[in-house]
Design a protein around this motif. Structure first.
Motif, PDB file in Angstrom:
ATOM      1  N   ALA A  44      82.871  37.622   5.835  1.00 43.43           N
ATOM      2  CA  ALA A  44      82.956  37.678   7.008  1.00 43.43           C
ATOM      3  C   ALA A  44      83.501  39.055   7.598  1.00 43.43           C
ATOM      4  O   ALA A  44      84.423  39.483   7.043  1.00 43.43           O
ATOM      5  CB  ALA A  44      83.757  36.464   7.882  1.00 43.43           C
ATOM      6  N   LEU A  45      82.934  39.576   8.567  1.00 44.65           N
ATOM      7  CA  LEU A  45      83.430  40.838   9.036  1.00 44.65           C
ATOM      8  C   LEU A  45      84.215  40.906  10.608  1.00 44.65           C
ATOM      9  O   LEU A  45      83.781  40.004  11.155  1.00 44.65           O
ATOM     10  CB  LEU A  45      82.265  41.790   9.029  1.00 44.65           C
ATOM     11  N   PRO A  46      85.416  41.166  10.514  1.00 43.21           N
ATOM     12  CA  PRO A  46      86.049  41.140  11.687  1.00 43.21           C
ATOM     13  C   PRO A  46      85.317  41.894  12.752  1.00 43.21           C
ATOM     14  O   PRO A  46      84.405  42.800  12.433  1.00 43.21           O
ATOM     15  CB  PRO A  46      87.390  41.873  11.630  1.00 43.21           C
ATOM     16  N   ASN A  47      85.507  41.575  14.097  1.00 44.86           N
ATOM     17  CA  ASN A  47      85.034  42.293  15.132  1.00 44.86           C
ATOM     18  C   ASN A  47      85.879  42.300  16.421  1.00 44.86           C
ATOM     19  O   ASN A  47      86.703  41.392  16.507  1.00 44.86           O
ATOM     20  CB  ASN A  47      83.380  41.528  15.390  1.00 44.86           C
ATOM     21  N   GLY A  48      85.359  43.225  17.255  1.00 48.63           N
ATOM     22  CA  GLY A  48      86.240  43.454  18.391  1.00 48.63           C
ATOM     23  C   GLY A  48      86.074  44.703  19.105  1.00 48.63           C
ATOM     24  O   GLY A  48      85.483  45.666  18.411  1.00 48.63           O
ATOM     25  N   PRO A  49      86.344  44.772  20.248  1.00 47.63           N
ATOM     26  CA  PRO A  49      86.100  46.167  20.785  1.00 47.63           C
ATOM     27  C   PRO A  49      86.700  47.460  20.287  1.00 47.63           C
ATOM     28  O   PRO A  49      86.288  48.587  20.665  1.00 47.63           O
ATOM     29  CB  PRO A  49      86.585  45.901  22.496  1.00 47.63           C
ATOM     30  N   ASP A  50      87.944  47.378  19.779  1.00 46.11           N
ATOM     31  CA  ASP A  50      88.645  48.595  19.144  1.00 46.11           C
ATOM     32  C   ASP A  50      88.240  48.827  17.795  1.00 46.11           C
ATOM     33  O   ASP A  50      89.065  49.405  17.221  1.00 46.11           O
ATOM     34  CB  ASP A  50      90.196  48.412  19.412  1.00 46.11           C
ATOM     35  N   LEU A  51      87.445  47.901  17.029  1.00 43.56           N
ATOM     36  CA  LEU A  51      87.470  47.967  15.551  1.00 43.56           C
ATOM     37  C   LEU A  51      86.202  48.892  15.200  1.00 43.56           C
ATOM     38  O   LEU A  51      85.071  48.339  15.225  1.00 43.56           O
ATOM     39  CB  LEU A  51      87.111  46.448  15.064  1.00 43.56           C
ATOM     40  N   GLU A  52      86.361  50.275  15.460  1.00 41.72           N
ATOM     41  CA  GLU A  52      85.354  51.095  15.248  1.00 41.72           C
ATOM     42  C   GLU A  52      85.356  51.797  14.055  1.00 41.72           C
ATOM     43  O   GLU A  52      86.129  51.471  13.050  1.00 41.72           O
ATOM     44  CB  GLU A  52      85.457  52.524  16.218  1.00 41.72           C
ATOM     45  N   ALA A  53      84.189  52.621  13.543  1.00 43.56           N
ATOM     46  CA  ALA A  53      84.083  53.048  12.375  1.00 43.56           C
ATOM     47  C   ALA A  53      85.209  54.203  11.898  1.00 43.56           C
ATOM     48  O   ALA A  53      85.992  54.763  13.060  1.00 43.56           O
ATOM     49  CB  ALA A  53      82.713  53.725  12.230  1.00 43.56           C
ATOM     50  N   THR A  54      85.420  54.616  10.951  1.00 39.81           N
ATOM     51  CA  THR A  54      86.532  55.374  10.548  1.00 39.81           C
ATOM     52  C   THR A  54      86.566  56.750  11.216  1.00 39.81           C
ATOM     53  O   THR A  54      87.471  57.408  11.841  1.00 39.81           O
ATOM     54  CB  THR A  54      86.733  55.562   9.034  1.00 39.81           C
ATOM     55  N   PRO A  55      85.257  57.125  11.136  1.00 46.28           N
ATOM     56  CA  PRO A  55      85.150  58.935  11.723  1.00 46.28           C
ATOM     57  C   PRO A  55      85.338  58.774  13.242  1.00 46.28           C
ATOM     58  O   PRO A  55      86.194  59.678  14.107  1.00 46.28           O
ATOM     59  CB  PRO A  55      83.903  59.351  11.586  1.00 46.28           C
ATOM     60  N   THR A  56      84.937  57.614  13.911  1.00 44.95           N
ATOM     61  CA  THR A  56      85.254  57.278  15.403  1.00 44.95           C
ATOM     62  C   THR A  56      87.061  57.167  15.791  1.00 44.95           C
ATOM     63  O   THR A  56      87.327  57.838  16.716  1.00 44.95           O
ATOM     64  CB  THR A  56      84.495  56.084  15.909  1.00 44.95           C
ATOM     65  N   LEU A  57      87.486  56.340  14.789  1.00 49.18           N
ATOM     66  CA  LEU A  57      88.941  56.255  15.043  1.00 49.18           C
ATOM     67  C   LEU A  57      89.747  57.428  14.924  1.00 49.18           C
ATOM     68  O   LEU A  57      90.625  58.115  15.566  1.00 49.18           O
ATOM     69  CB  LEU A  57      89.494  55.113  14.067  1.00 49.18           C
ATOM     70  N   LEU A  58      89.278  58.270  13.755  1.00 50.89           N
ATOM     71  CA  LEU A  58      90.040  59.655  13.479  1.00 50.89           C
ATOM     72  C   LEU A  58      90.053  60.376  14.662  1.00 50.89           C
ATOM     73  O   LEU A  58      90.644  61.391  14.952  1.00 50.89           O
ATOM     74  CB  LEU A  58      89.739  59.980  12.178  1.00 50.89           C
ATOM     75  N   SER A  59      88.524  60.614  15.017  1.00 48.35           N
ATOM     76  CA  SER A  59      88.356  61.616  16.304  1.00 48.35           C
ATOM     77  C   SER A  59      89.038  60.732  17.482  1.00 48.35           C
ATOM     78  O   SER A  59      89.672  61.850  18.032  1.00 48.35           O
ATOM     79  CB  SER A  59      86.789  61.440  16.337  1.00 48.35           C
ATOM     80  N   ALA A  60      89.299  59.881  17.753  1.00 47.16           N
ATOM     81  CA  ALA A  60      90.120  59.375  18.840  1.00 47.16           C
ATOM     82  C   ALA A  60      91.388  59.901  18.644  1.00 47.16           C
ATOM     83  O   ALA A  60      92.236  60.136  19.981  1.00 47.16           O
ATOM     84  CB  ALA A  60      89.626  58.036  18.947  1.00 47.16           C
ATOM     85  N   LEU A  61      91.902  59.603  17.791  1.00 49.19           N
ATOM     86  CA  LEU A  61      93.182  59.855  17.624  1.00 49.19           C
ATOM     87  C   LEU A  61      93.527  61.446  17.679  1.00 49.19           C
ATOM     88  O   LEU A  61      94.679  61.646  18.160  1.00 49.19           O
ATOM     89  CB  LEU A  61      93.740  59.546  15.970  1.00 49.19           C
ATOM     90  N   ARG A  62      92.791  62.152  17.146  1.00 51.79           N
ATOM     91  CA  ARG A  62      92.795  63.434  17.529  1.00 51.79           C
ATOM     92  C   ARG A  62      92.761  63.961  18.511  1.00 51.79           C
ATOM     93  O   ARG A  62      93.329  64.848  19.086  1.00 51.79           O
ATOM     94  CB  ARG A  62      91.584  64.430  16.329  1.00 51.79           C
ATOM     95  N   THR A  63      91.753  63.390  19.300  1.00 52.87           N
ATOM     96  CA  THR A  63      91.616  63.791  20.868  1.00 52.87           C
ATOM     97  C   THR A  63      92.907  63.346  21.451  1.00 52.87           C
ATOM     98  O   THR A  63      93.399  64.131  22.497  1.00 52.87           O
ATOM     99  CB  THR A  63      90.379  62.882  21.367  1.00 52.87           C
ATOM    100  N   GLU A  64      93.456  62.238  21.083  1.00 51.14           N
ATOM    101  CA  GLU A  64      94.882  61.700  21.990  1.00 51.14           C
ATOM    102  C   GLU A  64      95.777  62.884  21.557  1.00 51.14           C
ATOM    103  O   GLU A  64      96.564  62.977  22.385  1.00 51.14           O
ATOM    104  CB  GLU A  64      94.996  60.094  21.526  1.00 51.14           C
ATOM    105  N   GLU A  65      96.027  63.075  20.305  1.00 49.40           N
ATOM    106  CA  GLU A  65      97.045  64.040  19.948  1.00 49.40           C
ATOM    107  C   GLU A  65      96.986  65.178  20.638  1.00 49.40           C
ATOM    108  O   GLU A  65      98.035  65.934  20.975  1.00 49.40           O
ATOM    109  CB  GLU A  65      97.173  64.125  18.486  1.00 49.40           C
TER     110      GLU A  65
END
Length: 455
Positions: A44-65
């Motif tokens: 089974a794969l977890p799912n949810g609105p904030d469970l994005e692919a790694t590049p998306t997550l790192l990009s969002a982190l960089r934008t926030e920082e």
């Protein structure tokens, strides 16, 4: 075929995530159910609105920082959005990942595949304690590198784990440059051996298997160039795995007596495939699996059988998992393993039918010493009783059991013992439950009973 309720109760704890009310009444023999879960081949794969692919997550982190940095500097038009501040990307992502894992654990009929995910995610540890980049990617690492391969070939799991952005960040391979590569000559930077060392020591061969410091250095050279995209991948997002030829150490490398030509990224794939097929790797994996599921000091015959299956089946982890289920040693009625904090908490919530807020779970696991993806070192969380059955650890469990008793004060402790332990519940435990001063106290006593604390 006759269903043995004792074996059902034993297996739901030993191989699964703990019994829920009604689980012990199943009509299918539990061994058949375990085999079916493995042969289905799906995890089974977890799912949810904030469970994005790694590049998306790192990009969002960089934008926030970057936005926070500009806001601190008072740059025009760089103020953060008005209104109540949203949780930072690392905390929001981590909380969502934990919540998704809890949902899967609650819903799993048995949970053998989920337990295998936990095992392999700990085998290939990355830790959120290393900073925001790991806090946003540790869950994605499990989703992207671990889950797709826990019932596949070990060599594929090894390659996926070793080259995932979270692992490259965690063990500093993003800072490793071939000394004789164009980038190394230009920037006067050199090797970082952390990832090469841990692949040999923890992920494959194991301590005492005969590799040398020269082999660590050789694998570190092969790993140079494996880093992250800076400018963007096909979707325009930085943070995906990339092989940078200009940072890779040129030339052939000899590892464990075998020479690997400089054929770009294929050099690592060939080296990892050979490590995955090594007899020492088979023994190391077999020992860790047997220790996790059966006993802190597992029977040598079981370890040898699992290792031989690993070699005979070309690292097919589904076949190895089936061999574990088929092993007579794995059905020893003695409950020799102490549940880890995560196993204890999930088993308690499954048994009581409690749906807890992820923040409460995170706080509870922190008090018990096992937050998700937070091991203090690359060797992961320990797998022996001594790590979890300390006086401090048992006091923390007692506090949690008392809280659970209050939350489920309307539950009859004896009925719950029948539902989640069945024939495993001893006369001593049943007597203690009958003598409890309240239902809440009875629930706490049940959760702290040896039959519940062990599996």
């Amino acid at each position: 075929m006759t269903v043995d309720p004792r074996q059902t109760a034993l297996a739901l704890g030993r191989f699964g995530l703990g019994a829920r009310p009604g689980d012990l009444a199943r009509e299918e023999p539990i061994r058949d159910a375990l085999r079916r879960e493995v042969t289905a081949g799906a995890v089974a794969l977890p799912n949810g609105p904030d469970l994005e692919a790694t590049p998306t997550l790192l990009s969002a982190l960089r934008t926030e920082e970057q936005a926070r940095k500009l806001a601190r500097e008072g740059a025009p038009g760089a103020s953060l959005p008005e209104g109540p501040p949203a949780p930072p990307v690392p905390e929001r992502t981590y909380r969502a990942e934990v919540a998704a894992r809890l949902a899967l654990a609650q819903a799993a009929p048995i949970g053998f595949a989920e337990r295998l995910v936990w095992f392999w995610a700990n085998h290939f540890t990355v830790s959120v304690a290393r900073g925001p980049q790991l806090r946003v990617t540790a869950g994605a690492f499990e989703r992207e590198a671990i889950r797709p391969h826990v019932l596949g070939r070990f060599r594929d799991l090894l390659l996926a784990a070793a080259t995932h952005p979270a692992m490259l960040i965690y063990l500093d391979n993003v800072a490793s440059v071939g000394p004789n590569s164009p980038a190394g000559q230009r920037r006067q930077k050199g090797l970082n051996e952390n990832l090469g060392r841990e692949i040999l020591e923890l992920h494959t061969l194991g301590v005492g298997s005969g590799y040398t410091q020269d082999d660590v250095t050789a694998l570190a050279r092969i790993l140079t160039g494996w880093s992250l995209t800076r400018e963007g991948n096909a979707d325009g997002l930085p943070g995906a795995t990339a092989f940078r030829r200009g940072e890779h150490e040129p030339g052939a490398v000899t590892l464990l007596g075998r020479t690997y030509l400089d054929v770009g990224p294929e050099q690592l794939r060939l080296a990892l495939a050979d490590l995955a097929a090594h007899p020492a790797t088979a023994r190391h994996v077999a020992l860790r699996l047997a220790r996790h599921f059966v006993a802190d000091d597992p029977p040598p015959a079981l370890v040898a059988r699992l290792a031989q299956t690993f070699l005979d089946q070309d690292g097919d982890l589904a076949r190895v998992s089936l061999a574990l289920v088929e092993a007579p040693e794995a059905w020893d009625p003695a409950q020799r393993k102490v549940r880890s904090p995560q196993e204890f908490l999930v088993a308690a919530t499954r048994g009581l039918g409690l749906a807890l807020d992820p923040r409460m779970v995170m706080a509870a696991l922190a008090s018990l010493g096992q937050p998700y993806w937070s091991a203090a070192a690359p060797n992961g969380y320990p797998d022996e009783a001594g790590a979890w059955a300390s006086p401090e650890g048992l006091r923390a469990r007692l506090d949690l059991a008392a809280l659970a008793g209050q939350l489920a004060a309307g539950t009859d402790p004896l009925a719950l013992a029948d539902a989640v332990l069945g024939p495993l519940a001893t006369d001593e435990t049943r007597t203690a439950l009958r003598r409890a001063e309240s239902r809440a106290q009875g629930i706490a006593l049940l959760l702290m009973a040896p039959e519940f604390q062990r599996r």
